[in-house]
Write a protein that holds these residues in place. Structure first.
Motif, mmCIF file in Angstrom:
data_model
loop_
_atom_site.group_PDB
_atom_site.id
_atom_site.type_symbol
_atom_site.label_atom_id
_atom_site.label_comp_id
_atom_site.label_asym_id
_atom_site.label_seq_id
_atom_site.Cartn_x
_atom_site.Cartn_y
_atom_site.Cartn_z
ATOM 1 N N LEU A 119 4.170 3.895 6.793
ATOM 2 C CA LEU A 119 2.911 4.267 6.142
ATOM 3 C C LEU A 119 2.214 5.430 6.841
ATOM 4 O O LEU A 119 1.111 5.808 6.468
ATOM 5 C CB LEU A 119 1.967 3.059 6.092
ATOM 6 N N SER A 139 -11.955 5.206 5.040
ATOM 7 C CA SER A 139 -12.028 6.559 5.632
ATOM 8 C C SER A 139 -13.075 6.622 6.738
ATOM 9 O O SER A 139 -13.804 7.607 6.873
ATOM 10 C CB SER A 139 -12.346 7.604 4.548
ATOM 11 N N ASP A 187 3.613 2.173 11.384
ATOM 12 C CA ASP A 187 3.230 3.486 11.907
ATOM 13 C C ASP A 187 4.151 4.571 11.358
ATOM 14 O O ASP A 187 3.733 5.727 11.189
ATOM 15 C CB ASP A 187 3.259 3.487 13.441
ATOM 16 N N LEU A 231 0.750 5.437 9.678
ATOM 17 C CA LEU A 231 -0.540 4.982 10.198
ATOM 18 C C LEU A 231 -0.622 5.247 11.691
ATOM 19 O O LEU A 231 0.366 5.072 12.425
ATOM 20 C CB LEU A 231 -0.731 3.481 9.929
ATOM 21 N N SER A 240 -12.528 7.117 9.672
ATOM 22 C CA SER A 240 -12.127 8.112 10.672
ATOM 23 C C SER A 240 -12.982 9.369 10.598
ATOM 24 O O SER A 240 -13.092 10.120 11.564
ATOM 25 C CB SER A 240 -10.661 8.493 10.469
ATOM 26 N N ARG A 299 -9.919 3.181 8.765
ATOM 27 C CA ARG A 299 -9.536 4.532 8.355
ATOM 28 C C ARG A 299 -8.850 4.511 6.986
ATOM 29 O O ARG A 299 -9.128 5.354 6.132
ATOM 30 C CB ARG A 299 -8.602 5.166 9.397
ATOM 31 N N TYR A 300 -7.962 3.527 6.784
ATOM 32 C CA TYR A 300 -7.173 3.510 5.557
ATOM 33 C C TYR A 300 -8.002 3.081 4.343
ATOM 34 O O TYR A 300 -7.940 3.719 3.284
ATOM 35 C CB TYR A 300 -5.971 2.573 5.717
ATOM 36 N N VAL A 305 -7.350 0.957 12.188
ATOM 37 C CA VAL A 305 -6.444 1.466 11.155
ATOM 38 C C VAL A 305 -6.946 1.082 9.772
ATOM 39 O O VAL A 305 -6.971 1.908 8.839
ATOM 40 C CB VAL A 305 -5.022 0.917 11.388
ATOM 41 N N LEU A 306 -7.368 -0.180 9.615
ATOM 42 C CA LEU A 306 -7.868 -0.641 8.324
ATOM 43 C C LEU A 306 -9.127 0.122 7.914
ATOM 44 O O LEU A 306 -9.307 0.470 6.744
ATOM 45 C CB LEU A 306 -8.164 -2.142 8.388
ATOM 46 N N TYR A 351 0.851 -1.192 0.000
ATOM 47 C CA TYR A 351 0.000 0.000 0.000
ATOM 48 C C TYR A 351 0.878 1.231 0.000
ATOM 49 O O TYR A 351 1.882 1.289 0.713
ATOM 50 C CB TYR A 351 -0.944 0.002 1.211
ATOM 51 N N SER A 352 0.507 2.176 -0.836
ATOM 52 C CA SER A 352 1.245 3.437 -0.973
ATOM 53 C C SER A 352 2.719 3.187 -1.251
ATOM 54 O O SER A 352 3.599 3.892 -0.740
ATOM 55 C CB SER A 352 1.082 4.285 0.299
ATOM 56 N N ASN A 410 -9.096 3.301 -0.872
ATOM 57 C CA ASN A 410 -7.840 2.554 -0.885
ATOM 58 C C ASN A 410 -8.039 1.044 -0.947
ATOM 59 O O ASN A 410 -7.060 0.313 -1.167
ATOM 60 C CB ASN A 410 -7.013 2.896 0.360
#
Length: 586
Positions: free
Chosen positions: A107, A139, A104, A109, A141, A135-136, A132-133, A80-81, A507
C-alpha cells in the motif's frame, strides 16, 4: 472497507461484510427463556473489536483482557486501494499491531514493520499504526503537528465508530463521555473543514487562564510572598538599588589601584616597629649621657691637705704598714682621676654619636612613613578593588532578580486584560473563518436537514456558532428531548459527516452504529433510518454496518422493494450460550 472481523479463538463467529449497508443480527430462538438476553450476544463487542484493532487504548476491563482470550488475536480484514490485508491485535502484546502482509510495500504506507517469525506475521507499534491511519483516512499528515493540541486519528475515528461503553452515544458533538471541549472543537472543526488551529489556540488561552487563576489563588494565600511582590514595592526597591549601584560604579571608576599595596602595608608596619625601637633606644642613651656628664663633673682631685693630715696620722699608728710617701699616693690618685675622666669623656662621645645617628635614622624612617601613609590613603589594594567589584556584581544580580520579579508581577497584573484581548481577537478570527467557509457550512447544514427530514416532521438543525468559549458545532431540535430524538440526532450527525468526508475524497469509507443507538427509537423512524442509510451508503460509496436485534427490524414500515434481508450478514447470531459472537459465554 471492512470485509471481515474474526479471531484466533476457535469458537469465534467471524461475520463478513459487503459494500453498502450491512446488518449483524441477533435472533431470539424458540428455546429462549425469560432470563436469556441478547445483550450479551456480542453486538457491542464487535464495535469494541473494531476500535481495538484500529488503535483504541487498552481497556483493562474489556473482554479481550479476560483469561478466556489469553494469547488470542482479534482481527479485521479490510480492503484499501484494491489491496486486502488483515490487521490483528491481542492483549498479550497490546502495544503491537500484526499484519499478514507488508502493507508498507503493497500500500506504500510509511510505516516500519518487523517480522514475528514465531507466528509468521509482520508487526508495528500501535502508535505508528495510528499515525498511518490518520494520514491515510484523514490526511492528518498535512496538519501542523507543532501545536500542543491537534486533531487525532482516534478522536476523528470515534465519531464514525461510536462506543456505547465510552459514552459515545450521549450527544452528537461528543464521541465519548469524558471528551474535553477543546478536543471536541478541534476535531469537529477539522471534520467540517474549518481552521482547527483557532480552536487549538483557544485551548492555549484557557490553559493560561487556568494557570493565572491558580497563581492568583496561591498569591492570595501567601504561598508566593517570597517570589512575587506588589509592582509598586518592587519599583521602589529597584530605584533605591539602582542609586546604590551608580554610586558603586563611580567609586570603581575613580579607584586608584596599587598592586604593591600589601607590600607597602608590610613596610609601614616594619617602619613603625623600627621607629619605636630607635626612639626607645635614644631615650635610654640620653639618660646614660646625663649620667656620664654628671660623673665626669664629679671626677676631680680630693682635698690634699686633709689627705696629708690623714696620711701622717696613719703613719704614726701603722708605721710598719704605711711605708710609701704621700707624694707617691698623690701621683697615683691623680692618675686614677685622669684616667676616669678620659673614659667618661670617650663614653659621652660614643653615646652622642649613637644618638645622632639614630636621630638621623628616625628622621629617614619618619619621612618614609609619611610617604607610604599618603600613598595608601590615596590608593587601594587589588583585594579591596575585587571586593568592591564583587559587591557591585551582587547588587547588579539582585537588581536583575528584582526586575524579573517586577516583570512577573506586572505580567500577573496585566495578564487577565491581555488574555481578554487575545480571546476577543481569536473570537473575531473564528467568526471570520466561519464566514470564509460559509458555503461549505451551508452545505453541511443542508445535508443534515435533508437527512433529518426523512425522520422527523420537524427537522433538526445543525448549528455552527461562534461563542465566547470558542466554536460550537452542535445539533438543536425544537420540542421533544427524548432519548429517541437524541439517538436520531446522532444518526443524522454521523451520516452528515461520513457523506461529506466521502464527497471530499476522504479514504475513510465506513460508518458503524451499535444497536444501542436504535433501542429508544420508534419503529417508523428506525425504518426511515435504515432506508436512508442504505441510500446514502450507495450514493456516497461507503459501508454502513449496523448491529441489531432481529425484532428491531421494522418490517411493517419498510418499503416493499427494500430488501432488508439481503443486507443481513452471515452468520446470524442468537441468544443461546453458543450462538453469540464469541461462541460461548464467559
Amino acid at each position: 472497507m471492512i470485509k471481515k472481523v474474526f479471531s484466533t479463538h476457535s469458537k469465534f463467529k467471524a461475520p463478513s461484510f459487503d459494500p453498502g449497508m450491512n446488518l449483524l443480527i441477533v435472533d431470539k430462538t424458540e428455546q429462549s427463556t425469560v432470563k436469556q438476553t441478547r445483550n450479551s450476544a456480542g453486538k457491542s463487542s464487535l464495535i469494541e473489536i473494531i476500535n481495538f484493532v484500529f488503535g483504541a487504548d487498552n481497556d483493562k476491563g474489556a473482554f479481550y483482557n479476560k483469561d478466556a482470550f489469553e494469547g488470542d488475536l482479534f482481527s479485521v480484514e479490510m480492503e484499501y486501494s484494491g489491496v486486502t490485508f488483515v490487521a490483528s491485535r491481542g492483549s498479550a502484546k497490546k502495544n503491537r499491531i500484526y499484519f499478514n502482509k507488508r502493507i508498507d510495500i503493497d500500500l506504500k504506507l510509511d510505516i516500519e514493520l518487523e517480522e514475528d517469525t514465531e507466528i509468521k506475521l509482520f508487526f508495528s507499534s500501535v502508535n505508528d499504526w495510528k499515525k498511518v491511519l490518520g494520514r491515510y483516512f484523514f490526511s492528518i499528515s498535512t496538519v501542523d503537528t507543532i501545536s500542543k493540541y491537534n486533531p487525532s486519528f482516534r478522536s476523528l475515528f470515534s465519531y464514525l465508530v461510536r462506543r456505547e461503553t465510552a459514552g459515545g452515544m450521549l450527544e452528537p458533538k461528543k464521541n465519548a463521555r469524558q471528551q474535553q471541549s477543546y478536543d471536541e472543537q478541534i476535531n469537529l472543526s477539522f471534520l467540517f473543514g474549518l481552521d482547527w488551529a483557532l480552536s487549538s489556540e483557544f485551548q492555549v488561552i484557557r490553559d493560561k487562564e487556568k494557570a493565572l487563576k491558580e497563581l492568583k489563588k496561591s498569591l492570595k494565600q501567601g504561598y508566593l510572598d517570597a517570589v512575587v511582590d506588589a509592582p509598586a514595592n518592587l519599583r521602589s526597591k529597584i530605584a533605591v538599588l539602582e542609586g546604590k549601584i551608580s554610586e558603586m560604579q563611580a567609586n570603581l571608576r575613580t579607584f586608584n589601584l596599587l598592586p604593591e599595596y600589601r607590600q607597602y602595608e608590610n613596610e609601614l608596619t616594619k617602619i613603625g616597629i623600627e621607629l619605636r625601637a630607635c626612639i626607645d633606644k635614644n631615650t635610654i642613651e640620653k639618660e646614660l649621657l646625663e649620667s656620664l656628664e654628671t660623673s665626669i663633673e664629679e671626677a676631680s682631685s680630693p682635698d690634699y691637705d686633709s689627705l696629708q693630715q690623714l696620711y701622717q696620722e696613719s703613719l704614726q699608728v701603722f708605721p710598719d704598714i704605711v711605708k710609701k710617701r704621700f707624694d707617691e699616693v698623690q701621683i697615683f690618685h691623680d692618675s686614677v682621676v685622669r684616667n676616669r675622666k678620659l673614659y667618661l669623656q670617650s663614653e659621652i662621645e660614643r653615646v652622642k654619636v649613637s644618638i645622632s645617628a639614630r636621630h638621623s635614622r628616625i628622621t629617614e624612617l619618619a619621612q618614609r612613613q609619611t610617604f607610604i601613609m599618603d600613598l595608601l590613603q590615596t590608593h587601594g589594594a587589588l583585594e579591596q578593588y575585587n571586593k568592591l567589584n564583587s559587591d557591585l556584581l551582587r547588587k547588579q544580580a539582585e537588581l536583575e532578580d528584582l526586575k524579573k520579579r517586577l516583570k512577573t508581577a506586572t505580567d500577573i497584573e496585566d495578564a487577565q486584560p491581555r488574555l481578554d484581548m487575545e480571546r476577543a481577537a481569536l473570537t473575531l478570527k473564528i467568526g471570520q473563518n466561519i464566514q470564509e467557509n460559509s458555503i461549505f457550512i451551508s452545505k453541511a447544514i443542508q445535508r443534515f436537514e435533508s437527512i433529518s427530514s426523512t425522520l422527523f416532521e420537524q427537522t433538526g438543525l445543525l448549528t455552527v456558532e461562534n461563542t465566547a468559549n470558542g466554536i460550537s458545532i452542535d445539533v438543536s431540535k425544537q420540542g421533544d428531548k427524548s432519548k429517541g430524538i437524541k439517538s436520531m440526532q446522532i444518526y443524522c450527525f454521523d451520516m452528515t459527516l461520513i457523506s461529506l468526508l466521502r464527497e471530499q475524497g476522504s479514504n475513510i469509507d465506513f460508518l458503524v452504529h451499535d444497536s444501542h443507538l436504535f433501542d429508544p427509537v420508534d419503529s417508523r423512524q428506525v425504518a426511515h433510518a435504515l432506508v436512508t442509510g442504505a441510500e446514502l451508503a450507495r450514493k456516497y460509496n461507503f459501508q454502513y454496518i449496523i448491529t441489531m436485534n432481529s425484532d428491531q427490524i421494522p418490517y411493517d414500515y419498510l418499503p416493499k422493494d427494500f430488501d432488508i434481508d439481503s443486507m443481513i450478514v452471515s452468520p446470524r447470531l442468537t441468544d443461546t450460550d453458543d450462538g453469540g459472537l464469541f461462541g460461548f459465554r464467559f
